[in-house]
Structures are given as C-alpha cells and as structure tokens.
Design an enzyme around this catalytic site. Sequence first.
Site: not given
Ligand SMILES: Cc1ncc(C[n+]2csc(CCOP(=O)(O)OP(=O)(O)O)c2C)c(N)n1
Length: 665
Positions: A412, A261
């Site tokens: 909001e 990831h």
């Molecule tokens: C509002 C917010 N919270 C937390 C993050 C940190 N973050 C980046 S990617 C991710 C996980 C996302 O999962 P997914 O959308 O399934 O991405 P994939 O691993 O499948 O690429 C997190 C928690 C963020 N970028 N934005």
Amino acid sequence: MSSRTVLAHAIRALSMDAVQQANSGHPGAPMGMADIAEVLWNDYLSHNPANPDWPNRDRFVLSNGHGSMLIYSLLHLSGYALPMSELKNFRQLHSKTPGHPEYGYAPGIETTTGPLGQGITNAVGMAIAEKALAAQFNRPGHDVVDHHTWVFLGDGCLMEGISHEACSLAGTLGLGKLIAFYDDNGISIDGDVEGWFTDDTPGRFNSYGWQVIADVDGHDPQQVRDAIEAARSDTGRPTLICCRTVIGKGAPNKEGSESCHGAPLGGDEIAATREALGWQHPPFEIPDDIYAGWDAREAGAAAEQAWDSAMSAYAGKHPELAEELRRRLAGELPANFAEAADQYIARCQAEGESIASRKASQNTLNAFGPLLPELLGGSADLAGSNLTLWSGSKGMQRQDADGNYIYYGVREFGMSAIMNGIALHGGFIPYGATFLIFMEYARNAVRMAALMKQRVVFVYTHDSIGLGEDGPTHQPVEQLTALRATPGMHTWRPCDTVESAVCWKFAVERSDGPSSLVFSRQGLPHQDRSDDQVAAIARGGYVLHDTAAAPDAVIIATGSEVHLAMAAAERLEADGKHVRVVSMPCPDVFDQQDAAYRELVLPSDLLARVAVEAAHADYWYKYVGLDGRIVGMTSFGESAPAGDLMREFGFTVDNVVAAVEEVIL
Ligand SMILES: Cc1ncc(C[n+]2csc(CCOP(=O)(O)OP(=O)(O)O)c2C)c(N)n1
Ligand SMILES: [Mg+2]
C-alpha cells in the site's frame, strides 16, 4: 577547465558554508556524494537548466533529501534559475531552498524528499511512467519517450520498509532505465550502522532482479563512470550502484563520523576543510572557470532541440499520436470528457440503480475509462474487492509495458508513493486502491501527494463497520478524519451511483491536488434528485431533501448513512416536523463554496443539527456545533454481519429520529 575534484569541491564548499550560515542542515551527505554527483551531472544527466519542464529530461531524485544542499548546489552551478542569493538563504522563510527539497520551490526539484524511502519509491513511479508512456507512444525509429531516472539514496532509505516494496516491484517490472546510487558510508544519525543495519544489500537487490554493481569507490570518478556505463548498457534491469563513500569527505576532523551528518561543521572545522581541500575562495564565491566546468545550459539546449526535431519527425509520420502525446504531457483532458461524463452522470440518475458504491465506482471506470487513456490504475492485491479493473484494463508487464493497470501486490505504501512519482512524471493520471483501513499503511505518501498538489486518485473501499464480518482490524473509524485533516486533500464519500460518478469526474478534472474516493462494500439505495440537485453534488454538500416550510432541523449525512437520514426525515415529517437532509459527500469542497451558498444549505439560524456518519464522530462538531448531535463512531467496531453492526452502533432510523427530536427545541 578545472579538474573533476575541484568541481566537486565547489559542492563541498557551498554545502558546508550554507549549512553554517543557516546554522542548521546536513553537510555530510553532500560532501560525501559530491564526486558521484559531479560525474553524473557533468557526463551523463540529460537536462536543460533553461527548461526544467522539458518532458524528455532525465529525472534526478535525491532520496536522501536531508542532503538538500547537494541538489541546490548542482542546480545553481549547472545554470538553473537558482541564484546564489537563494543558497545564502538556505532554510530561511520564503526561500527557494527549504531544509528538504520541496517540489515547486526551486526549478529542477522533481519531487519532495526527506521522508526517507519515499524518494526512491517516487523514482520507481517515474520509471514506470517512462516505460509505460514509451510503450504507448514510441514507434519504430521514433523513440520520443526515452530518458533515465537517477536516484541518490543512503542507508536510511534502504532501512525503510518502503524501499523493499518499491525496489521489489521495480525488479519485477524490469525498469531498465532506473539507476540508483547507494551512498554506502556506514553512518546514520546514531553512528556506525554496524549496530543496526547489516543487510547484504547487493544480495538483496540481486534477489529483486536488479543489476548490482558493488564495491565502487564513490570518490574515484573513473570507477563511477565505469559503473554508469554498465548500468546504462543493461536495459532490462534497474541498476543499483553501491558506492563506498566517506560522509563529510574533506572535513579533516569530522569526515567519516556522524558528527557531520546533521549539524554545521563549525568555523574552525570549515577553515580546516578549506585548507585540506585547497579551496581558498570565500564563502559563496565560485570562480568563473568552475562555473564554466559545471555549466549545462548549452548542452541542455542542444539536447532539448534534438528532441524537438525528433518530435517534428514523429509528428510528420504519426500526427495523431503526436498530438495525443502533447495533450497527455500537458495534463489536459480530452475535449469531449466533461460533456460525456455529465451525460453518464445524468444516465445514472435516470437509471436509479441501487448498488454498492464500489460497484458504482467500477461502472464509472467503465464509462470514463475509454475516454481517458491517461488513467493508470491499480490495486494493492485487492482488485476483486476494490473493483478497480474495468473492461479496458490491461496489466503493465515487464515484457509488455503497453498497459494501463499495475498489479501493485500487497504494497500500500509503495503503491501510493509510486502513484505520486507517476503523477510527477506526467502523461498519466494514476489511481490505486486498497481497503480504507490500509490507507494507514500508506499515510505519509498520501500526505505527500497533498503536499505536492499532485493529481492522484486514491480509491478506498470497505469504508466502515458496514463491511461486516472481517471485524475491527478491517473496519475504519478514524481514517476519514485523518484524510479530511490533510490540507489540500479532497475526501469524497458518495451515497449512490450518481455521487460516485460525480466524485470520479471531479477527481479527474482536479489538476491541483489529490482526491480520496471512499466507497462502500455494501449496497446503497439510489436517491432521487432534480437536475439542479445533480449539478449541486459537485459543490461538496447540497440539500438532498427539503421541506415546504422552514426546516425545524437538518440532518447532515454522507455515503451509506444518507439513506438513513432520508428515512428519518420521512418518519419525522409524518409527525409534523420539518426536516431538511443535506448530503455532504465532500466537506473539503463544500467548505470552499462561497458564503452565500453555504448559508443556503446550512442556514446559520438553523441550529438544530444532526450529523450521521459511520466513522469517527468528532469531525462533525464543526457543522453541528456543541449543541448538535452526532450519530457516529467513538469506539472500534466488532466482527459480525453488517446489519447487526449497524444496529449495535446506533445507525438506525429510530436512533437518528431520536437524535433529531433531542435537538428540536
Ligand atoms: C522516514 C524518516 N525517518 C526518519 C528521518 C530522520 N532522518 C533523517 S536522516 C536520517 C539518517 C539517515 O541515514 P543515512 O541515509 O545513512 O544518511 P547519512 O547520515 O549517511 O547522510 C534520519 C533517521 C527521516 N528524514 N525520514
Ligand atoms: Mg549513511
């Protein structure tokens, strides 16, 4: 011509190599969504790499912005001015390829994404703008506003609450040209999402009124094509295409796991991936036939040319509309606006009404609204309190999108990120309102408006304990400080009808950033001013009351506390003290004035200073210094009639007078 799979492998290779070179980044999502992206960009996306600003282009939003190498690869391969050197510089200082896609850096980035959930919400705003603009300008046989908004999103975007706010409204408004691809890979940062995300996503979007195309194999181009065809043929509903994908697809030991990831694959795994994909080209080398397979320049130029011809035909038939559409898309204000606005401001000064500034705001909308068809207003279910409806407001609806007002419902955060999308799309100046306290719910979208320098007008009413009986849950204290601490935001807190009209004019005329207009619930007395003083309001801070002799002290006040400052100065003068009053409706703008002007208003040798504002006190130390006094808030409020609260928390003439006496040496 290379096969579809090989074209997609170019994205995989560029993404894993750029992340490896930067030693940070997210290869998993780009590698997992490469096949979907290849079909969309090569077969459907209508865009012109030579002109990223072409108004009728399709919008593409990567809501899962951590997968930024996906969009950088796409822009580079399809022919945008994003050379390979920028991909090699992924995530480095001053590159056009920052860690997350940032609006204004690389050509073709439609919005800044990374804070999950906001990209899809921006896209809803873009689709709203397209639908409303089309309803306002298209005429039979002349669909000059006609494009799709495409979104990629992941599990994270769907877990975020804002996706509910935005997608629910998108369904109600029937945004038929909004098409989103869900990267259903079952993985987020902490691993297999089974443990924390088990929604029935298709059922959820069905209930919003979306068309849902479930169970698409995101690695089968034909299935993706079929889904897109179905999505495009349903013009009454937005579509969610749920694509099963494998995160990091192609990396033999890491695909399907959270390990790819957000970290480089590592040298060994990259070598193994090259082997598995049959991609033997060195890093950052793309064979000519693969470039040829991606090149969108010729088709893009033809698409824009076809639109130019359509615009010429439209202009022949509807010359005034065509000129108005050109003006709106260019973000230019009507030629008569500034003068008419100034006349209205002068009239407010002459009429001298004493009313709540939220009412003054509505009066201003009634004056400016007829001049500004680009205003696209709204409120998060508080129209009657925020006073955001004006006599020409017409709700935008599913069946009749020819409106200038959006009933956002109690959303909001969604409203604020949607406004960002509307502004990014162009053709409108969005304004939207809630109580100042609920800016908190929208905070990150407000920040994104400033980060992206968008002309968005946030209207916040019920701006202090002066709102009274609703109590501390509804009484803002620290919110003004948060807004003022946001780089690029202009935060205005006007004291009467005149300052209210000026701040609206300033916000509308400002094309390089957002404004927050903060209005009172309670009535506010009118202030007398000379013409010069009226003109000085736009400087953010000005001398509202001065003394014949050199001042002994200065009181700086904003909004509902300006009249207190004036009364205190009057009382002190009766006592032989010379007290200047500075009204400071917008410190952000005052700070941008030249040093000579600032010195004129707040002379550096005048150190006897008091600030009065019914909001958190700390902000004002930078103006009054450590030896100054601040009549402000340092605690939460209480539930009581406004007058009682103002007395309880020290917003009285007696208290301001006492503070001034303390600072006069
Ligand atoms: C509002 C917010 N919270 C937390 C993050 C940190 N973050 C980046 S990617 C991710 C996980 C996302 O999962 P997914 O959308 O399934 O991405 P994939 O691993 O499948 O690429 C997190 C928690 C963020 N970028 N934005
Ligand atoms: Mg995921």
